[in-house]
Design a protein around this motif. Sequence first.
Motif, PDB file in Angstrom:
ATOM      1  N   GLU A 240       0.817  -1.206   0.000  1.00 52.41           N
ATOM      2  CA  GLU A 240       0.000   0.000   0.000  1.00 52.41           C
ATOM      3  C   GLU A 240       0.854   1.261   0.000  1.00 52.41           C
ATOM      4  O   GLU A 240       0.638   2.155  -0.802  1.00 52.41           O
ATOM      5  CB  GLU A 240      -0.954   0.006   1.201  1.00 52.41           C
ATOM      6  CG  GLU A 240      -2.063  -1.035   1.093  1.00 52.41           C
ATOM      7  CD  GLU A 240      -3.159  -0.838   2.106  1.00 52.41           C
ATOM      8  OE1 GLU A 240      -2.942  -0.106   3.114  1.00 52.41           O
ATOM      9  OE2 GLU A 240      -4.257  -1.411   1.920  1.00 52.41           O
ATOM     10  N   GLU A 241       1.815   1.331   0.919  1.00 52.07           N
ATOM     11  CA  GLU A 241       2.675   2.503   1.008  1.00 52.07           C
ATOM     12  C   GLU A 241       4.079   2.081   1.414  1.00 52.07           C
ATOM     13  O   GLU A 241       4.262   1.093   2.128  1.00 52.07           O
ATOM     14  CB  GLU A 241       2.153   3.501   2.056  1.00 52.07           C
ATOM     15  CG  GLU A 241       0.767   4.047   1.791  1.00 52.07           C
ATOM     16  CD  GLU A 241       0.705   5.009   0.616  1.00 52.07           C
ATOM     17  OE1 GLU A 241       1.779   5.479   0.171  1.00 52.07           O
ATOM     18  OE2 GLU A 241      -0.417   5.276   0.143  1.00 52.07           O
ATOM     19  N   LEU A 242       5.058   2.850   0.975  1.00 54.02           N
ATOM     20  CA  LEU A 242       6.424   2.704   1.475  1.00 54.02           C
ATOM     21  C   LEU A 242       6.588   3.568   2.712  1.00 54.02           C
ATOM     22  O   LEU A 242       6.017   4.667   2.803  1.00 54.02           O
ATOM     23  CB  LEU A 242       7.431   3.115   0.401  1.00 54.02           C
ATOM     24  CG  LEU A 242       7.487   2.200  -0.824  1.00 54.02           C
ATOM     25  CD1 LEU A 242       8.248   2.873  -1.958  1.00 54.02           C
ATOM     26  CD2 LEU A 242       8.127   0.865  -0.469  1.00 54.02           C
ATOM     27  N   VAL A 243       7.350   3.091   3.662  1.00 54.17           N
ATOM     28  CA  VAL A 243       7.609   3.825   4.893  1.00 54.17           C
ATOM     29  C   VAL A 243       9.017   4.408   4.816  1.00 54.17           C
ATOM     30  O   VAL A 243       9.989   3.671   4.576  1.00 54.17           O
ATOM     31  CB  VAL A 243       7.479   2.919   6.130  1.00 54.17           C
ATOM     32  CG1 VAL A 243       7.870   3.681   7.396  1.00 54.17           C
ATOM     33  CG2 VAL A 243       6.055   2.378   6.245  1.00 54.17           C
ATOM     34  N   ALA A 244       9.122   5.714   4.976  1.00 56.89           N
ATOM     35  CA  ALA A 244      10.422   6.385   4.934  1.00 56.89           C
ATOM     36  C   ALA A 244      10.638   7.154   6.230  1.00 56.89           C
ATOM     37  O   ALA A 244       9.721   7.811   6.735  1.00 56.89           O
ATOM     38  CB  ALA A 244      10.499   7.331   3.744  1.00 56.89           C
ATOM     39  N   GLU A 245      11.845   7.080   6.755  1.00 57.59           N
ATOM     40  CA  GLU A 245      12.220   7.794   7.972  1.00 57.59           C
ATOM     41  C   GLU A 245      13.553   8.483   7.732  1.00 57.59           C
ATOM     42  O   GLU A 245      14.532   7.843   7.348  1.00 57.59           O
ATOM     43  CB  GLU A 245      12.341   6.826   9.154  1.00 57.59           C
ATOM     44  CG  GLU A 245      11.053   6.068   9.463  1.00 57.59           C
ATOM     45  CD  GLU A 245      11.258   4.993  10.520  1.00 57.59           C
ATOM     46  OE1 GLU A 245      12.373   4.926  11.090  1.00 57.59           O
ATOM     47  OE2 GLU A 245      10.314   4.223  10.754  1.00 57.59           O
ATOM     48  N   SER A 246      13.572   9.804   7.914  1.00 62.22           N
ATOM     49  CA  SER A 246      14.797  10.599   7.734  1.00 62.22           C
ATOM     50  C   SER A 246      15.411  10.384   6.356  1.00 62.22           C
ATOM     51  O   SER A 246      16.629  10.235   6.209  1.00 62.22           O
ATOM     52  CB  SER A 246      15.818  10.260   8.834  1.00 62.22           C
ATOM     53  OG  SER A 246      15.260  10.483  10.123  1.00 62.22           O
ATOM     54  N   GLY A 247      14.557  10.344   5.327  1.00 66.35           N
ATOM     55  CA  GLY A 247      15.027  10.211   3.958  1.00 66.35           C
ATOM     56  C   GLY A 247      15.438   8.821   3.547  1.00 66.35           C
ATOM     57  O   GLY A 247      15.987   8.632   2.456  1.00 66.35           O
ATOM     58  N   ARG A 248      15.149   7.831   4.382  1.00 64.34           N
ATOM     59  CA  ARG A 248      15.521   6.450   4.065  1.00 64.34           C
ATOM     60  C   ARG A 248      14.287   5.565   4.117  1.00 64.34           C
ATOM     61  O   ARG A 248      13.478   5.664   5.054  1.00 64.34           O
ATOM     62  CB  ARG A 248      16.561   5.939   5.064  1.00 64.34           C
ATOM     63  CG  ARG A 248      16.951   4.488   4.853  1.00 64.34           C
ATOM     64  CD  ARG A 248      17.880   4.013   5.948  1.00 64.34           C
ATOM     65  NE  ARG A 248      18.173   2.600   5.772  1.00 64.34           N
ATOM     66  CZ  ARG A 248      19.371   2.081   5.719  1.00 64.34           C
ATOM     67  NH1 ARG A 248      20.427   2.863   5.825  1.00 64.34           N
ATOM     68  NH2 ARG A 248      19.539   0.792   5.574  1.00 64.34           N
ATOM     69  N   VAL A 249      14.125   4.691   3.140  1.00 63.65           N
ATOM     70  CA  VAL A 249      13.014   3.748   3.146  1.00 63.65           C
ATOM     71  C   VAL A 249      13.340   2.631   4.125  1.00 63.65           C
ATOM     72  O   VAL A 249      14.379   1.969   4.021  1.00 63.65           O
ATOM     73  CB  VAL A 249      12.758   3.181   1.736  1.00 63.65           C
ATOM     74  CG1 VAL A 249      11.739   2.042   1.781  1.00 63.65           C
ATOM     75  CG2 VAL A 249      12.251   4.286   0.815  1.00 63.65           C
ATOM     76  N   THR A 250      12.430   2.441   5.081  1.00 61.08           N
ATOM     77  CA  THR A 250      12.683   1.463   6.148  1.00 61.08           C
ATOM     78  C   THR A 250      11.645   0.348   6.185  1.00 61.08           C
ATOM     79  O   THR A 250      11.659  -0.472   7.109  1.00 61.08           O
ATOM     80  CB  THR A 250      12.684   2.175   7.505  1.00 61.08           C
ATOM     81  OG1 THR A 250      11.412   2.838   7.701  1.00 61.08           O
ATOM     82  CG2 THR A 250      13.815   3.198   7.587  1.00 61.08           C
ATOM     83  N   GLY A 251      10.774   0.319   5.199  1.00 57.91           N
ATOM     84  CA  GLY A 251       9.776  -0.741   5.192  1.00 57.91           C
ATOM     85  C   GLY A 251       8.571  -0.363   4.372  1.00 57.91           C
ATOM     86  O   GLY A 251       8.633   0.519   3.502  1.00 57.91           O
ATOM     87  N   ALA A 252       7.457  -1.026   4.679  1.00 59.34           N
ATOM     88  CA  ALA A 252       6.242  -0.811   3.887  1.00 59.34           C
ATOM     89  C   ALA A 252       5.011  -1.102   4.725  1.00 59.34           C
ATOM     90  O   ALA A 252       5.037  -1.902   5.667  1.00 59.34           O
ATOM     91  CB  ALA A 252       6.266  -1.706   2.653  1.00 59.34           C
ATOM     92  N   LEU A 253       3.919  -0.457   4.353  1.00 51.71           N
ATOM     93  CA  LEU A 253       2.599  -0.792   4.862  1.00 51.71           C
ATOM     94  C   LEU A 253       1.929  -1.666   3.824  1.00 51.71           C
ATOM     95  O   LEU A 253       1.895  -1.324   2.626  1.00 51.71           O
ATOM     96  CB  LEU A 253       1.766   0.469   5.105  1.00 51.71           C
ATOM     97  CG  LEU A 253       2.375   1.519   6.027  1.00 51.71           C
ATOM     98  CD1 LEU A 253       1.411   2.676   6.206  1.00 51.71           C
ATOM     99  CD2 LEU A 253       2.770   0.917   7.363  1.00 51.71           C
TER     100      LEU A 253
END
Length: 569
Positions: A240-253
């Motif tokens: 559904e969505e990519l999860v990004a934290e501080s400009g880095r992709v860290t996972g997905a929903l």
Amino acid sequence: MNAPGMDNPLLTTDLLVVGSGAGALTAAVTAADLGLDTLVIEKGNLWGGTSATSGGTLWIPCTRHMAEAGVEDSPEEAFAYLRALVDEEVPESKLRAYIASASKMLHFLEDRCGARFRSVKYADYHMDLPGAREHRSHEPFPFYAGRLGPDYATLQPMHPGAQAFGRVNWTIVEARPMITKRPGWAWNTFKVMARYYLDLPQRYRTARDRRLTAGNALLGQLRMALNDRNVPLMLGVALEELVAESGRVTGALVNQSGQRRHIKARRGVVLAAGGFERNQAMREANLTTDGVTSAQWSGSQGNNTGDAISAAERIGARLEFMDCAWWAPAFRLPDEDRARPMFVERSLPGSMIVNRQGRRYMNEAASYHVAGGEMMRLHSDACSTIPSWFLFDARYRAEYAVGPLLPGPPAMDKAVRQGMRDVMKRGRTVEELAEAIEVPAAVLEETFARFNDFAARGEDPDFQRGVNGYDRYYGDPRSEPNPCLAPLEKPPFYAVKIFPGDIGTKGGVLTDENGRALDTDNQPIRGLYAVGNSSASVMGRTYPGAGTTLGPAMTFGYLAAHHLAQQQP
């Protein structure tokens, strides 16, 4: 800690691979071999993607198999060939990365994973260009379905258009003589069919062939390597969505059976979920000619709706080549869920393609990408090519197959399955055929006369059909002096309505030579990779040879896994 709104607890892995086709599984197998905890998710209830339904061929230069076949190749000659086709929109560094790594990927799968491939004598699609070769296309060896155990039941089945008689699996080596009536074709046909029908235990249970070839054999080998490394492949899990934290992709929903979950990926995410060819809205936004396009023209399986591409764009990824597809003239039967690309029929003698004005407009025997692209490029009020008509006569009807229309006399037409009869027109004369397909009779008769006059001499001064080495690959050698040309003279005459179909889109996330996704400033998005038809093709707008979809998908999956394995969690 769970992401907000999650119905199920967090899953954690080193690498999350989205998709289950050849590029996805190559990335997953490579990563697992490098010691990474890896998870593969597939939104459908079957695994293998469009790769599994395909011909399963890989375009790989400079392999040991080519050398064993006595064919010399070099990175410079491969680059010269690609550079002559692929324009500067694709940087040299990316082309060279592919050429340098493709054979390493293939040899890794053979040496470390037990996969088996062979180089086949298959002409590059532009044999007139410097550096063109035969034998760069590699096919997997046949694979016995029983080795997959319960995973065979959920393997995406072959496209019926890629099988003999719509149900029997065959290799490239077996298919070519059967299709083109080369010496030994009858004995070859007997062996292929006998092998299928003598598998009596399977015939009592199902029509499905458990001798896997082409895309099913490729995916079978990759799944075995995946299972050997204990990598889970979860079905029914949609990004559904990519999860990004501080400009880095860290996972997905993701959505699993209606419930949202958060999958955390310590090293990164590889998007390998195919293109957007089955998404009508995305097609209309990107692939139209005069507003004409349809997801119904695609030959790919139905899950390729661009989810991964859209998710990447929402977090700032740059997209390229969104107006491009791997084109192929195709026809759609009302009783099938996808179109049937015409890979071979157009090259055989005694056929031609006309537009809605009744005129020829291209070399029908050109590669399917070129032919389908011409249907798109030339469409206008004066030259209406969407749809076009594929024409043939009773002699062609008796000798060659057209999709599920098997060779036979016109007297058998009433026994043809209803779906094919729905898309096929017939006329006892050219004038009657013109009336059936609603083109001007005088123009069609003129087209027939001109084509037949030249074809009888083995010439095509209008479009040079049968001149290129690739044209002749699927020609009938019994038709002299040109294996691609023969007059359409024997009534009745037939017509099948065709469209500019595709076997997938080739636009998507722009990536670098390691498969890293780039943002709109051309900077890498940390933790995000894209391969296959989820990425912008390394082949740009072109199609150099058989296997230049799967070869790059798997190679950049291999490169992505190596690159992210070097990154710190």
